[in-house]
Design an enzyme around this catalytic site. Structure first.
Site, PDB file in Angstrom:
ATOM      1  N   CYS A   1      49.914  35.970  19.346  1.00 54.06           N
ATOM      2  CA  CYS A   1      48.513  35.884  19.776  1.00 54.06           C
ATOM      3  C   CYS A   1      47.564  35.604  18.621  1.00 54.06           C
ATOM      4  O   CYS A   1      46.360  35.457  18.831  1.00 54.06           O
ATOM      5  CB  CYS A   1      48.126  37.176  20.479  1.00 54.06           C
TER       6      CYS A   1
ATOM      7  N   HIS B   1      39.608  40.745  19.499  1.00 52.72           N
ATOM      8  CA  HIS B   1      40.880  40.341  20.088  1.00 52.72           C
ATOM      9  C   HIS B   1      40.812  40.709  21.577  1.00 52.72           C
ATOM     10  O   HIS B   1      41.081  39.883  22.417  1.00 52.72           O
ATOM     11  CB  HIS B   1      42.053  41.018  19.370  1.00 52.72           C
TER      12      HIS B   1
ATOM     13  N   GLU C   1      41.675  48.695  18.818  1.00 53.66           N
ATOM     14  CA  GLU C   1      40.653  47.858  18.182  1.00 53.66           C
ATOM     15  C   GLU C   1      39.368  48.655  17.977  1.00 53.66           C
ATOM     16  O   GLU C   1      38.685  48.525  16.955  1.00 53.66           O
ATOM     17  CB  GLU C   1      40.396  46.603  19.040  1.00 53.66           C
TER      18      GLU C   1
ATOM     19  N   LYS D   1      37.929  36.924  26.179  1.00 56.91           N
ATOM     20  CA  LYS D   1      39.060  36.976  27.114  1.00 56.91           C
ATOM     21  C   LYS D   1      38.659  37.560  28.467  1.00 56.91           C
ATOM     22  O   LYS D   1      39.377  37.374  29.446  1.00 56.91           O
ATOM     23  CB  LYS D   1      40.214  37.785  26.515  1.00 56.91           C
TER      24      LYS D   1
ATOM     25  N   HIS E   1      43.626  35.374  28.330  1.00 55.92           N
ATOM     26  CA  HIS E   1      44.268  35.332  27.013  1.00 55.92           C
ATOM     27  C   HIS E   1      44.985  33.993  26.859  1.00 55.92           C
ATOM     28  O   HIS E   1      46.035  33.771  27.465  1.00 55.92           O
ATOM     29  CB  HIS E   1      45.256  36.494  26.874  1.00 55.92           C
TER      30      HIS E   1
ATOM     31  N   PHE F   1      51.625  39.959  18.962  1.00 49.43           N
ATOM     32  CA  PHE F   1      52.943  40.543  19.235  1.00 49.43           C
ATOM     33  C   PHE F   1      53.803  40.300  18.009  1.00 49.43           C
ATOM     34  O   PHE F   1      53.845  39.194  17.493  1.00 49.43           O
ATOM     35  CB  PHE F   1      53.621  39.755  20.359  1.00 49.43           C
TER      36      PHE F   1
END
Lengths: 441, 395
Positions: free
Chosen positions: A193, A333, A344, A363, A368, A427
């Site tokens: 990501c 993110h 986060e 997002k 995403h 990831f």
């Protein structure tokens, strides 16, 4: 390198000679952005995307590209390409290449570099691709009526080079490099990501070390297909709010239940500031810093203490020659998974303390976009600086007491936006943060 | 800044580590070849590995399939070989990755069940069979960037982490960019490399579609005119790159100095030829004006083999060739790092590999400079210049 004769403005080399003001606090060439291109489920092009984003529009919808029977998640952000209107859906490789090319065309036109060869390398962030189910079915048809086994499938691929050209990693970069005339060997990168941010970072570094005056950085993804969706489902990573597509992506909200798969592409034309100014290009902003730090905690989860993410954010701010107090907005993110958003939030408090700047998640609207997200969100960060507007985090209905930040809930907001930190956490523990800023004065 | 190779982790059909590969270099027997299991395609199989030595937790081993295990294992070997475990916290990691193993039995059973159905019905049934059949851990074992993720988890390498995709060229760009970052002062050490498992139908179907694989038995790479193509070779290849300053400060000996890496990628058509691209790359290196020893990454695929011959002939030098591919097989993403590892061993130990075929002329003295080539089977022209490190420069 030719030796200068000391008179300015005499030859092409002279025009590009960096001035002190073209170098950053570490003596490196400042990296300007002179063109942006965008494709997301919100639309084609920067203008359409930015207007929809500021209006708080969701691009998430029911999947129609393939049947969704037997799937736990039946919604996604999808980009329907014009050539798919009357034909079969493209597989991932041509889809990624197509969206990447659309974004690059727009960015190059804006930069005034369309049409000719691009004066630098291609840095492409893209998903891993492979032979896909439509190919396997075709091979199985060739094998019939013999029993299906991999050896037979392999022999049935004899003399089918287009299979290689639509499923090997090199092929996307090779097509784009040929089309845009980029120099040298195209680099394709994946950091899950964080991929799009890694592509930008690779371009920035190549310019900073004087390897090139320009780089074409692209992040693209187009893997909304059954197997990929099922794989993420099996990790329990996806929202299953199927009856409410536009409300499914709920970063930082109490009832968030996972991310929504999406796709798209963004391209940034990167140039040394001196190169951009010498050719009279409009400067849309600069990539002022980049920082990364990888995590050794777990394959799919960040360390809950946030240590790697905190270091990535601090590294980016320090690389930009700034302090946390200089950051006026954070592009999150913000995936909408319970764990990511909590972590986060924790990292934001660790880096910024009580005076954390506003943070919002694109997002919530586009989903995403995986390998594209770092590049798409860097593009939106630059637009936030250009227009002094913060895009919202939509679907913010019930606040989560564990999230203590100003997430710019539901409605975009005018604000003084100087430096933006854009977060991307992958990831596999690969975390990349970028600092975007306006044109240096 | 001076960049050294201070450690290598090499696993191939010939075995693992320096000693096995010194023996392979010094001998004239071809690497073990398996012509049966994936006939008509020969391959160089994986050696037996004691995984626990580099991946001590069974839980970690279970989260991976052979490709990630091999890479994680080779990465650990490189760290040990360099004695660089203490540096991992801030060490850069650049991996050249393919994709991990698919579940072949699942693919075959899905196709057997659905291939005869009308398309719409097959698509619906596909969802059901995949949702019920795919194992969650297999997704992670397939993800390209999870080789790097596993190296971070198992060995604690947590500096910058990037994964490049792009077959052979990814391996070359990984080394090029890792060295460039160190040379400009971003960090002191980098772990760079890749892994490739040869015995994989899910990859062979892709490579064979482009006609890249040899059929038949083993022959050295420049002696395959009767059946051109690559022989896949299982290969794990990682290098520890380090600034000379860092190596000297901790008393680590270097195997070779990386003088330069240059990559191009031609379209390989009439307008943009492979030999010309390699010539452009060569112009960015500074090989001394002298007879040249070349460690070739030739694959055995006809087009790139011919292009490499044209490129080398065009240099107008006295050239002595050795082919890494005849000794290791074709390791795709791992090929270029593996060629550098073999080259570094040749320079560090003064090995004179015997000729395996007519294209390899006798070597009468250990070279001090080596040109390493990598002409990708489909695309990519990569070159590196390695130089021996004189005793007086070692710590």
């Amino acid at each position: 390198m030719k030796v200068s004769d000391g008179r300015r403005g005499e030859g092409p080399g002279e025009l590009n000679r960096p001035q002190q003001s073209d170098l950053d606090h570490r003596g490196r060439p400042i990296v300007a952005v002179t063109g942006i291109g965008l494709v997301t489920p919100l639309g084609f092009g920067v203008a359409a995307n930015w207007a929809a984003l500021l209006a708080g529009t969701s691009g998430i919808r029911r999947i129609t590209r393939f049947p969704t029977d037997h799937l736990r998640t039946t919604i996604a952000g999808t980009v329907d390409l014009p050539e798919e209107a009357d034909g079969p859906a493209l597989t991932a490789t041509p889809r990624v290449a197509r969206m990447a090319a659309m974004a690059a065309e727009e960015a190059l036109a804006e930069a005034g570099l369309g049409g000719g060869d691009f004066p630098g390398p291609l840095m492409l962030g893209m998903p891993p691709v492979e032979v896909e189910w439509p190919h396997r079915f075709e091979l199985a048809r060739r094998v019939a009526p013999e029993p299906v086994a991999y050896k037979a499938l392999t022999l049935a691929a004899t003399g089918w080079p287009t299979l290689y050209e639509t499923a090997a990693f090199q092929t996307v970069g090779e097509q784009l490099a040929a089309r845009f005339g980029t120099r040298g060997s195209p680099v394709s990168v994946t950091t899950a990501c964080a991929t799009g941010a890694s592509a930008i970072q690779l371009g920035v570094e190549a310019i900073q070390r004087g390897e090139t005056e320009a780089a074409l950085a692209i992040g693209a993804d187009g893997t909304v297909q059954p197997e990929a969706l099922i794989r993420f489902s099996l990790l329990s990573a996806l929202s299953t709010r199927n009856d409410d597509p536009t409300g499914a992506s709920r970063p930082f909200e109490k009832n968030r239940g996972g991310f929504v798969m999406s796709e798209g592409a963004a391209c940034l034309v990167l140039e040394s500031l001196s190169h951009a100014r010498a050719r009279g290009a409009s400067i849309l902003g600069v990539v002022r810093g980049a920082g990364e730090k990888s995590d050794s905690f777990h394959r799919t989860r960040s360390n809950p203490d946030g240590s790697a993410v905190i270091r990535a954010m601090r590294n980016a701010i320090e690389d930009a020659g700034l302090t946390p107090a200089d950051i006026s907005y954070v592009n999150a993110h913000g995936t909408g998974t319970p764990e990511n958003d909590k972590m986060e939030n924790l990292a934001m408090r660790a880096v910024f303390g009580e005076a954390a700047p506003p943070i919002s998640s694109n997002k919530s609207m586009i989903g995403h976009t995986l390998s594209a997200s770092g590049a798409i969100e860097a593009a939106f960060s630059l637009l936030a600086i250009r227009d002094q507007m913060l895009p919202p985090t939509i679907n913010h209905v019930e606040p989560d007491p564990a999230i203590t930040l100003d997430v710019v809930p539901n409605v975009s907001r005018a604000a003084k936006v100087g430096n933006v930190l854009s977060n991307s956490f992958g990831f596999g523990g690969q975390n990349v943060c970028l600092v975007l800023s306006g044109e240096p004065t | 800044m001076d960049i050294w190779i201070t450690g290598l982790g090499l696993v191939s059909a010939s075995g693992e580590g320096r000693a096995a590969h010194l023996a392979a270099l010094a001998g004239s027997a071809p690497a073990p070849t398996d012509a049966e299991s994936h006939a008509p395609f020969p391959l160089h199989p994986a050696p037996a590995l004691e995984l626990d030595r580099q991946i001590p937790k069974k839980g970690d081993q279970r989260q991976m399939e052979p490709w990630q295990r091999l890479g994680t294992y080779a990465a650990g070997l490189a760290l040990d070989d360099a004695g660089a475990r203490a540096l991992v916290g801030e060490m850069d990691l650049i991996v050249a990755a393919g994709g991990g193993e698919r579940d072949l039995a699942l693919d075959e059973s899905v196709l057997a069940a659905l291939a005869g159905l009308p398309r719409a019905e097959a698509a619906t049934q596909l969802n059901a069979l995949l949702a019920g059949g795919l194992r969650p851990t297999l997704f992670l074992a397939q993800l390209s960037n999870l080789l790097a993720g596993n190296i971070s988890i198992v060995h604690g390498v947590t500096g910058a982490s990037r994964t490049f995709m792009g077959e052979e060229q990814a391996g070359a760009d990984a080394v090029r960019i890792a060295a460039a970052r160190l040379a400009e002062g971003r960090g002191q050490a980098a772990l760079v490399g890749g892994a490739f498992v040869a015995a994989r139908w899910d990859l062979m179907v892709l490579y064979h579609s482009a006609g890249l694989l040899r059929q038949g038995g083993f022959a050295p790479v420049f002696s395959r005119a009767e059946a051109p193509g690559a022989i896949p070779g299982t290969l794990g290849a990682f290098l520890v790159l380090e600034t000379a300053e860092s190596a000297r400060a901790r008393g680590a000996r270097g195997l070779a100095r990386i003088m330069g890496v240059a990559c191009e990628q031609a379209r390989r058509d009439a307008a943009d030829g492979s030999a010309a691209a390699a010539t452009r790359a060569f112009a960015r290196l500074a090989l001394p004006e002298a007879p040249l020893t070349v460690l070739s990454g030739a694959t055995g695929v006809a087009g790139p083999v011919a292009a490499e011959r044209d490129f080398l002939a065009g240099l107008g030098r006295d050239i002595t060739l050795r082919a890494a591919g005849s000794r290791l097989g074709w390791g795709v993403e791992a090929s270029f790092p593996a060629s550098l590892a073999l080259g570094a061993l040749m320079l560090a130990e003064g090995v004179l590999p015997p000729a395996l075929e007519e294209a390899e002329a006798p070597l009468d003295a250990p070279p001090t400079d080596l040109l390493v080539t990598g002409f990708g089977a489909w695309r990519g022209e990569a070159l590196a210049h390695l130089r021996a490190i004189p005793a007086e420069d070692q710590p």
